[in-house]
Design a protein around this motif. Sequence first.
Motif, PDB file in Angstrom:
ATOM      1  N   LEU A 187       7.528  40.890  64.275  1.00 13.76           N
ATOM      2  CA  LEU A 187       6.685  42.008  63.861  1.00 13.76           C
ATOM      3  C   LEU A 187       7.473  43.299  63.689  1.00 13.76           C
ATOM      4  N   GLY A 188       8.727  43.314  64.132  1.00 14.10           N
ATOM      5  CA  GLY A 188       9.570  44.497  63.993  1.00 14.10           C
ATOM      6  C   GLY A 188      10.275  44.522  62.654  1.00 14.10           C
ATOM      7  N   PRO A 189      11.115  45.524  62.454  1.00 15.28           N
ATOM      8  CA  PRO A 189      11.830  45.644  61.179  1.00 15.28           C
ATOM      9  C   PRO A 189      12.908  44.584  61.035  1.00 15.28           C
ATOM     10  N   GLY A 190      13.294  44.324  59.800  1.00 12.10           N
ATOM     11  CA  GLY A 190      14.368  43.379  59.533  1.00 12.10           C
ATOM     12  C   GLY A 190      13.864  42.020  59.097  1.00 12.10           C
ATOM     13  N   GLN A 197      -0.274  24.493  53.650  1.00 13.75           N
ATOM     14  CA  GLN A 197       0.377  23.574  54.587  1.00 13.75           C
ATOM     15  C   GLN A 197       0.485  24.201  55.976  1.00 13.75           C
ATOM     16  N   ALA A 198       0.796  25.489  56.032  1.00 13.56           N
ATOM     17  CA  ALA A 198       0.952  26.170  57.320  1.00 13.56           C
ATOM     18  C   ALA A 198      -0.352  26.162  58.107  1.00 13.56           C
ATOM     19  N   VAL A 199      -1.465  26.345  57.417  1.00 12.30           N
ATOM     20  CA  VAL A 199      -2.770  26.340  58.094  1.00 12.30           C
ATOM     21  C   VAL A 199      -3.014  24.998  58.765  1.00 12.30           C
ATOM     22  N   VAL A 200      -2.731  23.926  58.041  1.00 11.00           N
ATOM     23  CA  VAL A 200      -2.947  22.578  58.589  1.00 11.00           C
ATOM     24  C   VAL A 200      -2.006  22.324  59.763  1.00 11.00           C
ATOM     25  N   VAL A 201      -0.750  22.704  59.629  1.00  5.39           N
ATOM     26  CA  VAL A 201       0.226  22.475  60.690  1.00  5.39           C
ATOM     27  C   VAL A 201      -0.138  23.268  61.946  1.00  5.39           C
ATOM     28  N   VAL A 202      -0.555  24.512  61.774  1.00  2.00           N
ATOM     29  CA  VAL A 202      -0.970  25.328  62.923  1.00  2.00           C
ATOM     30  C   VAL A 202      -2.154  24.667  63.632  1.00  2.00           C
ATOM     31  N   ALA A 203      -3.138  24.241  62.862  1.00  3.97           N
ATOM     32  CA  ALA A 203      -4.328  23.622  63.450  1.00  3.97           C
ATOM     33  C   ALA A 203      -3.968  22.342  64.202  1.00  3.97           C
ATOM     34  N   LEU A 204      -3.167  21.487  63.575  1.00  3.47           N
ATOM     35  CA  LEU A 204      -2.784  20.231  64.219  1.00  3.47           C
ATOM     36  C   LEU A 204      -1.982  20.472  65.498  1.00  3.47           C
ATOM     37  N   THR A 205      -1.049  21.419  65.439  1.00  2.58           N
ATOM     38  CA  THR A 205      -0.203  21.702  66.599  1.00  2.58           C
ATOM     39  C   THR A 205      -1.022  22.254  67.759  1.00  2.58           C
ATOM     40  N   VAL A 206      -1.881  23.220  67.467  1.00  2.00           N
ATOM     41  CA  VAL A 206      -2.696  23.835  68.529  1.00  2.00           C
ATOM     42  C   VAL A 206      -3.645  22.812  69.152  1.00  2.00           C
ATOM     43  N   ILE A 255       1.973  34.694  62.283  1.00  2.07           N
ATOM     44  CA  ILE A 255       2.558  36.015  62.011  1.00  2.07           C
ATOM     45  C   ILE A 255       3.119  36.064  60.595  1.00  2.07           C
ATOM     46  N   GLY A 256       3.790  34.994  60.184  1.00  2.00           N
ATOM     47  CA  GLY A 256       4.320  34.947  58.821  1.00  2.00           C
ATOM     48  C   GLY A 256       3.233  35.056  57.780  1.00  2.00           C
ATOM     49  N   ALA A 257       2.095  34.383  58.015  1.00  2.00           N
ATOM     50  CA  ALA A 257       0.983  34.442  57.061  1.00  2.00           C
ATOM     51  C   ALA A 257       0.363  35.832  57.021  1.00  2.00           C
ATOM     52  N   LEU A 258       0.238  36.473  58.178  1.00  2.00           N
ATOM     53  CA  LEU A 258      -0.399  37.793  58.241  1.00  2.00           C
ATOM     54  C   LEU A 258       0.491  38.902  57.680  1.00  2.00           C
ATOM     55  N   THR A 259       1.801  38.757  57.825  1.00  2.00           N
ATOM     56  CA  THR A 259       2.725  39.816  57.395  1.00  2.00           C
ATOM     57  C   THR A 259       3.411  39.511  56.064  1.00  2.00           C
ATOM     58  N   GLY A 260       3.216  38.315  55.549  1.00  2.00           N
ATOM     59  CA  GLY A 260       3.856  37.942  54.296  1.00  2.00           C
ATOM     60  C   GLY A 260       5.318  37.583  54.435  1.00  2.00           C
ATOM     61  N   GLN A 261       5.790  37.365  55.669  1.00  2.00           N
ATOM     62  CA  GLN A 261       7.183  36.992  55.879  1.00  2.00           C
ATOM     63  C   GLN A 261       7.393  35.502  55.647  1.00  2.00           C
ATOM     64  N   GLN A 262       8.560  35.158  55.164  1.00  2.00           N
ATOM     65  CA  GLN A 262       8.919  33.754  55.050  1.00  2.00           C
ATOM     66  C   GLN A 262       9.377  33.241  56.423  1.00  2.00           C
TER      67      GLN A 262
END
Length: 385
Positions: free
Chosen positions: A104-107, A181-190, A328-335
């Motif tokens: 969530l920080g810079p960089g 894909q990230a949504v499915v992976v997050v759901a399955l993992t949690v 966090i990547g989905a919310l901030t647009g980070q790869q």
Amino acid sequence: MTVTSRLGDTARTVLTPAAWLRLAIGWGAVLALALAGPLLEPPVPGPLLVGTLAVIVGVILLCAFGVVGEAEHLARRLGDPYGSLVLTLSIVVIEVVLISAVMLGPGDHATIARDSVMAVSMIILCAVVGLSLLVGGMRHGDLEHNRTGTSSYLAVLVVLVALAFALPAAIGTDGSYTGGQAVVVVALTVVLYAFFLWRQTGAQADDFREVDPRVRQDSADGDVGASLGETFAAHRTEILLRAGLLVVTVLPIVLLSHDMAALLDDGLGRLGAPAALSGLLIACIVFLPESITSVRAALAGEVQRVSNLCHGALVSTVGLTIPAVLVIGALTGQQVVLAESPANLLLLGVALVLSVATFAGRRVTAVHGAVHLTVFAVYVLALFA
């Protein structure tokens, strides 16, 4: 004896002068490092760099032995798997929070989760498990573990590790999952991690306890036959104080290890060492209390506790870190790059297959430990390739 006097006696038993001293030194070092920030910006003069790293490592070791003591008290009072979970989740949750804060920080921090979890995976599966089995086997001979519980850990790990490191390379884009894909992976993992934790602390709790009757009896100081609820009700003050003391003693270890990352990068860079070596050393330091506890458990013949600490820590690390960074990547647009290199995937696959083979039998031996340590040595060698 009044309730107040009993509470006071319990507090004095837990919050000893040594415990207060460790807290003062640990948090004092965190504060000192924060205040000395401008002086420690690279390039740091050689003597100052070495001296600062030596002080930090000394403080971390001091705090680590305090954490180990509290963890062992809780394990004796609560029994496994609950005692081991307190230490495991304390360290892992703090680590996940710090990784999330960095993202969530810079960089650009596209690979921080992958690099951190990969280092932790190899340290736990090969170095800590290997050393524990080696010293435990050398002292006690063959050690009998609870195969049902250990196989549950490893089954979950195979799936979580494949979702984290292998699948993104096969179906993702540039080593990252797409949004869907990230949504499915997050759901399955949690869901998988939560279900495992629910079963581990509930209906299948016996699967994660020692099977050797002598070890099981020696490792339990709590009320024999009492449930977790009854034990907590009878010793609530002691348990809460020890758990709180463990957390506030763990926190300086994690904070100091992350603060020293820049110093390690600077020092290793001057020596021409690979950048990944710094991440490996930081991961070693973060999980130092758990490593020490695991080795001590092995020396006591408590091989199932070794599995609970090591495999449980890795299940929690992957199960919590990957969903957190993907969200966090989905919310901030980070790869978020998770796909590992072919060499690391090969070594991680070898570590998992070796773990399954080691714990497939009723007993584990010192030879198993030596083989795990050999794989870790190869992993370190691969860092320099």
